[in-house]
Enzyme design. Sequence first.
Site, PDB file in Angstrom:
ATOM      1  N   LYS A   9     -20.502  19.403 -16.367  1.00  0.00           N
ATOM      2  CA  LYS A   9     -20.691  20.098 -17.648  1.00  0.00           C
ATOM      3  C   LYS A   9     -22.173  20.424 -17.889  1.00  0.00           C
ATOM      4  O   LYS A   9     -23.054  19.899 -17.189  1.00  0.00           O
ATOM      5  CB  LYS A   9     -20.127  19.218 -18.768  1.00  0.00           C
ATOM      6  CG  LYS A   9     -18.604  19.033 -18.688  1.00  0.00           C
ATOM      7  CD  LYS A   9     -18.070  18.210 -19.856  1.00  0.00           C
ATOM      8  CE  LYS A   9     -16.555  18.085 -19.800  1.00  0.00           C
ATOM      9  NZ  LYS A   9     -16.017  17.343 -20.985  1.00  0.00           N
ATOM     10  N   TYR A  49      -9.743  25.188 -22.526  1.00  0.00           N
ATOM     11  CA  TYR A  49      -9.447  24.024 -23.391  1.00  0.00           C
ATOM     12  C   TYR A  49      -8.401  24.363 -24.461  1.00  0.00           C
ATOM     13  O   TYR A  49      -8.375  23.711 -25.516  1.00  0.00           O
ATOM     14  CB  TYR A  49     -10.737  23.517 -24.030  1.00  0.00           C
ATOM     15  CG  TYR A  49     -11.558  22.610 -23.128  1.00  0.00           C
ATOM     16  CD1 TYR A  49     -11.019  21.404 -22.649  1.00  0.00           C
ATOM     17  CD2 TYR A  49     -12.859  22.923 -22.771  1.00  0.00           C
ATOM     18  CE1 TYR A  49     -11.767  20.562 -21.834  1.00  0.00           C
ATOM     19  CE2 TYR A  49     -13.608  22.075 -21.950  1.00  0.00           C
ATOM     20  CZ  TYR A  49     -13.054  20.899 -21.498  1.00  0.00           C
ATOM     21  OH  TYR A  49     -13.791  20.056 -20.688  1.00  0.00           O
ATOM     22  N   ASN A 112     -20.123  14.519 -22.177  1.00  0.00           N
ATOM     23  CA  ASN A 112     -19.742  13.406 -21.301  1.00  0.00           C
ATOM     24  C   ASN A 112     -19.772  13.770 -19.806  1.00  0.00           C
ATOM     25  O   ASN A 112     -19.038  13.205 -19.006  1.00  0.00           O
ATOM     26  CB  ASN A 112     -18.386  12.849 -21.728  1.00  0.00           C
ATOM     27  CG  ASN A 112     -17.294  13.905 -21.714  1.00  0.00           C
ATOM     28  OD1 ASN A 112     -17.526  15.035 -21.299  1.00  0.00           O
ATOM     29  ND2 ASN A 112     -16.110  13.528 -22.140  1.00  0.00           N
ATOM     30  N   HIS A 115     -15.726  17.048 -16.358  1.00  0.00           N
ATOM     31  CA  HIS A 115     -14.299  17.261 -16.640  1.00  0.00           C
ATOM     32  C   HIS A 115     -13.514  16.925 -15.381  1.00  0.00           C
ATOM     33  O   HIS A 115     -13.995  17.155 -14.269  1.00  0.00           O
ATOM     34  CB  HIS A 115     -14.031  18.728 -17.008  1.00  0.00           C
ATOM     35  CG  HIS A 115     -12.568  19.064 -16.999  1.00  0.00           C
ATOM     36  ND1 HIS A 115     -11.755  18.826 -18.084  1.00  0.00           N
ATOM     37  CD2 HIS A 115     -11.760  19.557 -16.024  1.00  0.00           C
ATOM     38  CE1 HIS A 115     -10.502  19.174 -17.762  1.00  0.00           C
ATOM     39  NE2 HIS A 115     -10.494  19.620 -16.524  1.00  0.00           N
ATOM     40  N   GLU A 126      -5.705  24.576 -13.497  1.00  0.00           N
ATOM     41  CA  GLU A 126      -7.166  24.595 -13.655  1.00  0.00           C
ATOM     42  C   GLU A 126      -7.861  25.088 -12.388  1.00  0.00           C
ATOM     43  O   GLU A 126      -8.869  25.781 -12.458  1.00  0.00           O
ATOM     44  CB  GLU A 126      -7.658  23.193 -14.050  1.00  0.00           C
ATOM     45  CG  GLU A 126      -7.213  22.832 -15.473  1.00  0.00           C
ATOM     46  CD  GLU A 126      -7.653  21.444 -15.904  1.00  0.00           C
ATOM     47  OE1 GLU A 126      -8.285  20.724 -15.106  1.00  0.00           O
ATOM     48  OE2 GLU A 126      -7.357  21.095 -17.062  1.00  0.00           O
TER      49      GLU A 126
HETATM   50  P1  ADP Z   1     -11.001  14.088 -20.977  1.00  0.00           P
HETATM   51  O1  ADP Z   1     -12.132  15.061 -20.679  1.00  0.00           O
HETATM   52  O2  ADP Z   1     -11.390  12.666 -20.698  1.00  0.00           O
HETATM   53  O3  ADP Z   1      -9.696  14.484 -20.313  1.00  0.00           O
HETATM   54  P2  ADP Z   1      -9.870  15.100 -23.459  1.00  0.00           P
HETATM   55  O4  ADP Z   1      -8.980  15.953 -22.619  1.00  0.00           O
HETATM   56  O5  ADP Z   1      -9.228  14.261 -24.511  1.00  0.00           O
HETATM   57  O6  ADP Z   1     -10.773  14.126 -22.561  1.00  0.00           O
HETATM   58  O7  ADP Z   1     -10.932  16.009 -24.194  1.00  0.00           O
HETATM   59  C1  ADP Z   1     -11.521  17.119 -23.541  1.00  0.00           C
HETATM   60  C2  ADP Z   1     -12.994  17.134 -23.861  1.00  0.00           C
HETATM   61  O8  ADP Z   1     -13.170  17.365 -25.267  1.00  0.00           O
HETATM   62  C3  ADP Z   1     -13.725  15.806 -23.606  1.00  0.00           C
HETATM   63  O9  ADP Z   1     -14.098  15.628 -22.264  1.00  0.00           O
HETATM   64  C4  ADP Z   1     -14.925  15.952 -24.521  1.00  0.00           C
HETATM   65  O10 ADP Z   1     -15.932  16.804 -23.972  1.00  0.00           O
HETATM   66  C5  ADP Z   1     -14.290  16.636 -25.738  1.00  0.00           C
HETATM   67  N1  ADP Z   1     -13.836  15.660 -26.731  1.00  0.00           N
HETATM   68  C6  ADP Z   1     -12.765  14.829 -26.636  1.00  0.00           C
HETATM   69  N2  ADP Z   1     -12.623  14.053 -27.724  1.00  0.00           N
HETATM   70  C7  ADP Z   1     -13.651  14.408 -28.556  1.00  0.00           C
HETATM   71  C8  ADP Z   1     -14.079  13.989 -29.856  1.00  0.00           C
HETATM   72  N3  ADP Z   1     -13.423  13.052 -30.542  1.00  0.00           N
HETATM   73  N4  ADP Z   1     -15.191  14.575 -30.389  1.00  0.00           N
HETATM   74  C9  ADP Z   1     -15.854  15.537 -29.711  1.00  0.00           C
HETATM   75  N5  ADP Z   1     -15.495  15.989 -28.489  1.00  0.00           N
HETATM   76  C10 ADP Z   1     -14.425  15.439 -27.920  1.00  0.00           C
HETATM   77 MG    MG Z   2      -8.498  16.132 -20.618  1.00  0.00          MG
END
Ligand code: ADP
Ligand code: MG
Length: 137
Positions: A9, A49, A112, A115, A126
């Site tokens: 990212k 997303y 974070n 992805h 994807e």
């Molecule tokens: P992952 O990436 O671990 O699969 P998710 O699919 O739940 O997590 O979420 C997609 C992305 O959205 C996350 O990687 C993060 O960048 C963002 N995200 C998820 N939860 C939150 C939150 N509570 N607040 C802000 N951004 C979030």
């Molecule tokens: Mg996810």
Amino acid sequence: MQRTLSIIKPDAYGAGRIGAIIALLEKGGLRVRAARTLRLTAEQARAFYAVHSERPFFESLVAFMTSGPVMVTVLEGEDAIQRNRQIMGATDPAKAEEGTIRAQYGTNVQNNAVHGSDATDTALGEIAFFFCESDLV
Ligand code: ADP
Ligand code: MG
């Protein structure tokens, strides 16, 4: 053998962590079968997303994902989807296991670092979002 999509990212790309992240993925038994760098458009980020479009953080997530370049890769290996998720660590870097990518290079639950696809059907979709079959070596 299984394939999954990984994205480095904008936060990790901007911090110069591409090499460190790919090293962790390779050390974990995953191989890069395709890779490219790009800057996502808002339309691309929204489409990628789309599953999160009703979540309160959606517009902030789109802004973050379009804030700079990303590197998208197709990773291949045994149980690649789960393996990648393990190497990545939990969504929230504060809760991610020590040594994981997110624990080391993530900043907060949004920024974070990486992805990773979460299931076989989403991985297929994807990968097709960014690559065609001839891109895969
Ligand atoms: P992952 O990436 O671990 O699969 P998710 O699919 O739940 O997590 O979420 C997609 C992305 O959205 C996350 O990687 C993060 O960048 C963002 N995200 C998820 N939860 C939150 C939150 N509570 N607040 C802000 N951004 C979030
Ligand atoms: Mg996810």
